[in-house]
Motif scaffolding. Sequence first.
Motif, short mmCIF file in Angstrom:
data_model
loop_
_atom_site.label_atom_id
_atom_site.label_comp_id
_atom_site.label_asym_id
_atom_site.label_seq_id
_atom_site.Cartn_x
_atom_site.Cartn_y
_atom_site.Cartn_z
N ASN A 203 0.85 -1.18 0.00
CA ASN A 203 0.00 0.00 0.00
C ASN A 203 0.89 1.24 0.00
O ASN A 203 1.44 1.61 1.04
N VAL A 204 1.07 1.84 -1.17
CA VAL A 204 1.96 2.99 -1.31
C VAL A 204 1.17 4.15 -1.92
O VAL A 204 0.70 4.07 -3.05
N LEU A 205 1.01 5.21 -1.15
CA LEU A 205 0.33 6.42 -1.61
C LEU A 205 1.40 7.45 -1.96
O LEU A 205 2.18 7.86 -1.09
N VAL A 206 1.44 7.87 -3.22
CA VAL A 206 2.43 8.84 -3.70
C VAL A 206 1.71 10.14 -4.04
O VAL A 206 0.74 10.13 -4.80
N LEU A 207 2.18 11.23 -3.47
CA LEU A 207 1.64 12.55 -3.80
C LEU A 207 2.68 13.34 -4.57
O LEU A 207 3.87 13.32 -4.24
N GLY A 208 2.23 14.04 -5.60
CA GLY A 208 3.14 14.88 -6.38
C GLY A 208 3.45 16.17 -5.65
O GLY A 208 2.80 16.53 -4.66
N PRO A 209 4.47 16.91 -6.11
CA PRO A 209 4.83 18.18 -5.47
C PRO A 209 3.73 19.21 -5.62
O PRO A 209 2.92 19.17 -6.54
N ILE A 210 3.71 20.17 -4.69
CA ILE A 210 2.71 21.22 -4.73
C ILE A 210 3.00 22.19 -5.87
O ILE A 210 4.09 22.18 -6.46
N ASP A 211 2.03 23.02 -6.19
CA ASP A 211 2.17 24.02 -7.24
C ASP A 211 3.10 25.13 -6.76
O ASP A 211 2.72 25.97 -5.94
N ALA A 212 4.33 25.13 -7.26
CA ALA A 212 5.34 26.09 -6.79
C ALA A 212 5.04 27.52 -7.24
O ALA A 212 5.61 28.46 -6.70
N SER A 213 4.14 27.69 -8.20
CA SER A 213 3.89 29.04 -8.72
C SER A 213 3.16 29.93 -7.73
O SER A 213 3.13 31.16 -7.90
N ILE A 214 2.55 29.36 -6.69
CA ILE A 214 1.89 30.20 -5.68
C ILE A 214 2.64 30.17 -4.35
O ILE A 214 2.17 30.75 -3.38
N VAL A 215 3.79 29.51 -4.30
CA VAL A 215 4.61 29.56 -3.09
C VAL A 215 5.11 30.99 -2.91
O VAL A 215 5.68 31.57 -3.83
N PRO A 216 4.87 31.61 -1.77
CA PRO A 216 5.22 33.02 -1.60
C PRO A 216 6.65 33.39 -1.95
O PRO A 216 6.90 34.45 -2.53
N SER A 217 7.62 32.52 -1.60
CA SER A 217 9.02 32.86 -1.90
C SER A 217 9.24 32.96 -3.41
O SER A 217 10.00 33.81 -3.89
N VAL A 233 9.18 34.05 -13.62
CA VAL A 233 9.52 32.99 -12.68
C VAL A 233 8.27 32.21 -12.25
O VAL A 233 8.32 30.99 -12.11
N VAL A 234 7.16 32.91 -12.06
CA VAL A 234 5.94 32.25 -11.63
C VAL A 234 5.46 31.24 -12.67
O VAL A 234 5.12 30.10 -12.35
N GLN A 235 5.44 31.63 -13.94
CA GLN A 235 5.00 30.71 -14.98
C GLN A 235 5.96 29.54 -15.11
O GLN A 235 5.55 28.40 -15.33
N THR A 236 7.26 29.82 -14.97
CA THR A 236 8.25 28.75 -15.01
C THR A 236 8.01 27.74 -13.90
O THR A 236 8.05 26.53 -14.10
N ALA A 237 7.74 28.24 -12.69
CA ALA A 237 7.47 27.36 -11.56
C ALA A 237 6.22 26.51 -11.81
O ALA A 237 6.18 25.33 -11.46
N ARG A 238 5.21 27.13 -12.42
CA ARG A 238 4.00 26.37 -12.74
C ARG A 238 4.29 25.27 -13.76
O ARG A 238 3.84 24.13 -13.61
N ASP A 239 5.07 25.61 -14.78
CA ASP A 239 5.42 24.62 -15.80
C ASP A 239 6.18 23.44 -15.19
O ASP A 239 5.90 22.28 -15.50
N TYR A 240 7.14 23.75 -14.32
CA TYR A 240 7.92 22.69 -13.69
C TYR A 240 7.04 21.81 -12.80
O TYR A 240 7.20 20.57 -12.76
N SER A 241 6.11 22.43 -12.07
CA SER A 241 5.22 21.67 -11.18
C SER A 241 4.34 20.72 -11.97
O SER A 241 4.15 19.55 -11.59
N GLU A 242 3.76 21.21 -13.07
CA GLU A 242 2.92 20.36 -13.91
C GLU A 242 3.74 19.24 -14.54
O GLU A 242 3.30 18.08 -14.60
N TRP A 243 4.92 19.58 -15.01
CA TRP A 243 5.81 18.61 -15.65
C TRP A 243 6.13 17.47 -14.70
O TRP A 243 6.02 16.29 -15.05
N PHE A 244 6.54 17.81 -13.48
CA PHE A 244 6.91 16.79 -12.51
C PHE A 244 5.72 15.88 -12.19
O PHE A 244 5.83 14.65 -12.21
N ASN A 245 4.57 16.48 -11.87
CA ASN A 245 3.39 15.69 -11.54
C ASN A 245 2.95 14.80 -12.69
O ASN A 245 2.70 13.60 -12.51
N ASP A 246 2.85 15.38 -13.89
CA ASP A 246 2.33 14.62 -15.02
C ASP A 246 3.26 13.48 -15.43
O ASP A 246 2.81 12.36 -15.70
#
Length: 418
Positions: A203-217, A233-246
């Motif tokens: 039983n292994v539950l894997v969660l992807g990384p959070i959406d970095a584009s709304i991380v305050p830093s 930078v915000v759009q880049t972070a969103r692209d990376y987050s989607e890429w990793f999860n997908d």
Amino acid sequence: MVVFGDSLSDIGTRQFFPPCQQGSDVTGVHCFRYRTTNGPLLVDYLAAYYNLSPLLQVGFPGVPYATVERGGSNFARSAAVARSPLGAGTDATFHSQVRNYKMAMGLQEPPAFLAPGFAPNLSPSTPTRLHVVWFGSNDIQDAVVTFINNALLLQNQEQQAAAGVEGAPVQQPPFTPQDLIDAGIQGMMNQLQDLLQLPNVCNVLVLGPIDASIVPSVVMIDAFFNLAFGMNVVQTARDYSEWFNDKLESRIITELMSPFQTKCQPTTSSSSGGNSQPHHQNFGITFLNTVNMMDTLFVKQPPPSNQKNNQQYFYAEPSLPCNIRFQTTGAQCSATMAKLSSTLSSSSSSSSSSRTTTASIPIGHAVVVCPVPVVSNEGLDCDCGGSLFFDEIHPSGEFHQAIFPYVLDGIGRVCGGR
């Protein structure tokens, strides 16, 4: 329940966040029981829901970054990354946590420096044990910083060339943001394959990384670099987050689901009539896309009054943190890091190094995002109300509470509604 991850699941190592050490372990003042937020984490909610024993942070004799809890099953460590190594510390990775899990069960020999005082403290895994894996957020933040570093390096070389500077060294970046993300995904797959080989891990539950584009830093960094250098930078972070999860979801489905299902068929027990009945339900491995979940739960515009959903949370500004702990002047950041230099281990320094470059270089009175918090406990606001983030890096307790039903629903879907 066994937990692998970073500060989103870390309940006790707190080596990167010294101000949290003084929080009350009972009342949760300033940091909720040593967590880097103001309330229970997702893994706390899961443990309570399934009536599991309270989570204990794993500790081994002689290891300074962890509290020593016999029988602990939470291997998560703040600032840990999925990749290994590629710019990561040798002891702050998914690989090191799986290694420690095997050592705790007596399935792997401990290193020499642990051997004198070490003894396995976990029973071998049973088929019903839930394994929660939540990694990737720090890999994406490192990729965002690398994107900025590499872009600045290229711009500097172009400016030197335009100015006719001769003999200027041409520097090549050590790796690209894509390298870091690909290494993170591969690190996830390698260790999930390793878990597949362990007895009774079903039983292994894997969660992807959070959406970095709304991380305050990230939003704070974007405010400067977008204006000064035209970097989105915000759009880049969103692209990376989607890429990793997908990409991680695709690989888990195509490479791991079938082997886990083959290995983890429901066990059976004989009834009084001699018929075999399922004894329990294993779901093998499942993945939850955290970016998609955040898009569903945390809306930037309130839904129409006649279409309100009790499981939607409206945030006028989701990137507004409850506390400012990391954004400070370079001088204050340098002073804080100097005070901590004697307490931070070499492994923690190396594992955080990629997040201390360029966008967070301590320079005089310039405002930077410091790699460690500079605000003491007395300066923290614990009643964060509707804030999605506790500080510039870590989600609030409300975030963890909000995603808990979504995670339960995901588990229920793969367990046939159980």
